[in-house]
Write a protein that holds these residues in place. Structure first.
Motif, PDB file in Angstrom:
ATOM      1  N   TYR A 144       0.785  -1.208  -0.123  1.00  0.00           N
ATOM      2  CA  TYR A 144       0.102  -0.004  -0.168  1.00  0.00           C
ATOM      3  C   TYR A 144       0.875   1.220   0.100  1.00  0.00           C
ATOM      4  CZ  TYR A 144      -4.090   2.680   0.972  1.00  0.00           C
ATOM      5  OH  TYR A 144      -5.238   3.682   0.986  1.00  0.00           O
TER       6      TYR A 144
ATOM      7  N   LEU B  14      -2.841   0.208  -4.227  1.00  0.00           N
ATOM      8  CA  LEU B  14      -2.710  -1.009  -3.460  1.00  0.00           C
ATOM      9  C   LEU B  14      -2.507  -1.945  -4.630  1.00  0.00           C
ATOM     10  CD1 LEU B  14      -5.212   0.857  -1.790  1.00  0.00           C
ATOM     11  CD2 LEU B  14      -5.384  -1.517  -0.614  1.00  0.00           C
TER      12      LEU B  14
ATOM     13  N   SER C 239       4.191  -1.145   3.371  1.00  0.00           N
ATOM     14  CA  SER C 239       3.557   0.279   3.024  1.00  0.00           C
ATOM     15  C   SER C 239       4.400   1.456   3.450  1.00  0.00           C
ATOM     16  CB  SER C 239       2.066   0.291   3.982  1.00  0.00           C
ATOM     17  OG  SER C 239       1.455   1.338   3.651  1.00  0.00           O
TER      18      SER C 239
ATOM     19  N   ILE D  38      -4.534  -3.022   3.705  1.00  0.00           N
ATOM     20  CA  ILE D  38      -3.830  -4.138   2.750  1.00  0.00           C
ATOM     21  C   ILE D  38      -3.939  -5.348   3.335  1.00  0.00           C
ATOM     22  CG2 ILE D  38      -1.589  -3.460   4.074  1.00  0.00           C
ATOM     23  CD1 ILE D  38      -2.049  -4.027   0.187  1.00  0.00           C
TER      24      ILE D  38
END
Length: 349
Positions: free
Chosen positions: A150, A258, A247, A190
């Motif tokens: 993400y 994503l 992320s 995520i």
């Protein structure tokens, strides 16, 4: 269904618009501690009554369900009050700031036979739902390996505003202002992307967190900039697969993206969801031998808002449920622990 919207901040606008588009829903009331803001919100969306406290709204009680759009730290106490009053609840993510509270919320909703669902918004991505069907149908075989990310760039660019001067962004960088960092903010998204598409559960996690230097003394005014900006997580799943999940808010060139790659012994798939569109690509059958990837077009799917209305109508909780969100929160809680003790942890059953 008559709906109360609890909290009238930025995300509440999405709730009001989405629920108002459903013919069977009446926006019955809205709550905000600021009377002027509550009245303005009600006027904007044609909502019947404005309240300045949840207690007053519950005393009135002329509604069936609540969209809980309060700050993260208020989800637990306000949701329990709504459940105690016999109201179904559609809660913003994360369900709670820790898994113990989240699991209590799930158990209270279940014992009261009330619908408890969480707005994990990326369930609305049709390509993700199609990817899950490919996995559950056996098209890609046994899942062996998963990659997920993400990526956001709001600490690099000003596309969403200037975090250096705007409180709506600065609080997300400060633990003292209620932020759990990137892991607490988008980690749940995520991780849900991963476990939903792969139709499995997380077994073990190990995570590293990092708050990068962002200002002199890592402070801007009252905000200490100490919440994590990036995380990297290794994951094992109950079906035996391994995965990597990461992320960052420093992902230059990625506004809000994503990405999920799932590798099976009969094929693979990739879901890419960006601010400007979504794609599903697959490598299946004879294409495996030539490493050829093809894009699949998919039809729109029900939104979380529509599923919640359906769930209340049939009296049965649909996904994403409180219990599912509590399991995700457990993984996030353990990820924070692994950063401290530097060893892998297994989720409890």
């Amino acid at each position: 269904m008559r709906l109360l919207i609890l909290g009238t901040g930025q995300m509440a606008n999405a709730h009001a618009r989405s629920f108002a588009e459903i013919d069977t829903v009446t926006l019955a009331g809205a709550v905000d501690v600021d009377p002027a803001r509550a009245e303005a919100f009600c006027a904007k969306y044609g909502i019947e009554k404005a309240f300045t406290s949840l207690a007053d709204a519950l005393a009135w009680g002329n509604f069936d369900a609540v969209a809980n759009v309060t700050p993260d730290s208020a989800h637990y106490s306000t949701t329990l009050q709504c459940l105690a009053a016999g109201k179904h609840v559609f809660c913003e993510k994360p369900l709670a700031t820790n898994s113990v509270d989240a699991m209590e919320m799930a158990e209270k909703a279940e014992s009261a036979n009330l619908v408890g669902m969480v707005n994990l918004t990326y369930r609305n991505v049709a390509q993700l739902q199609a990817a899950r069907k490919l996995v559950t149908s056996g098209r890609i075989g046994t899942v062996k390996h998963v990659e997920a990310s993400y990526l956001q760039s709001w600490l690099v660019s000003r596309q969403w505003g200037d975090w250096r001067t705007e409180s709506q962004w600065l609080w997300r960088l400060s633990k003292n202002h209620g932020s759990n960092g990137t892991l607490g903010d988008v980690g749940v998204h995520i991780l849900d992307f991963v476990v939903y598409a792969t139709d499995t559960e997380i077994d073990e996690v190990f995570c590293r967190l990092k708050a990068f230097d962002k200002a002199e003394g890592n402070r801007i005014g009252e905000y200490e900039l100490d919440a994590n900006d990036s995380f990297t997580m290794s994951v094992s799943f109950k079906n035996g697969a391994l995965g990597v999940v990461h992320s960052s808010r420093w992902a230059t060139g990625h506004v809000n993206e994503l990405r999920l790659r799932v590798y099976g012994d009969k094929g693979s798939l990739e879901v890419l969801h960006r601010h400007d569109g979504s794609r599903l690509l697959v490598c299946l059958d004879a294409d495996i031998e030539t490493a050829t990837w093809r894009e699949i077009n998919v039809d729109p799917v029900q939104t979380n808002y529509q599923r919640f209305v359906e769930a209340v109508a049939i009296g049965l909780t649909l996904e994403p449920s409180f219990r599912h969100a509590a399991r995700l929160q457990m993984a996030i809680d353990l990820a924070n622990v692994t950063e401290s003790d530097r060893r892998e942890h297994r989720l409890s059953t």
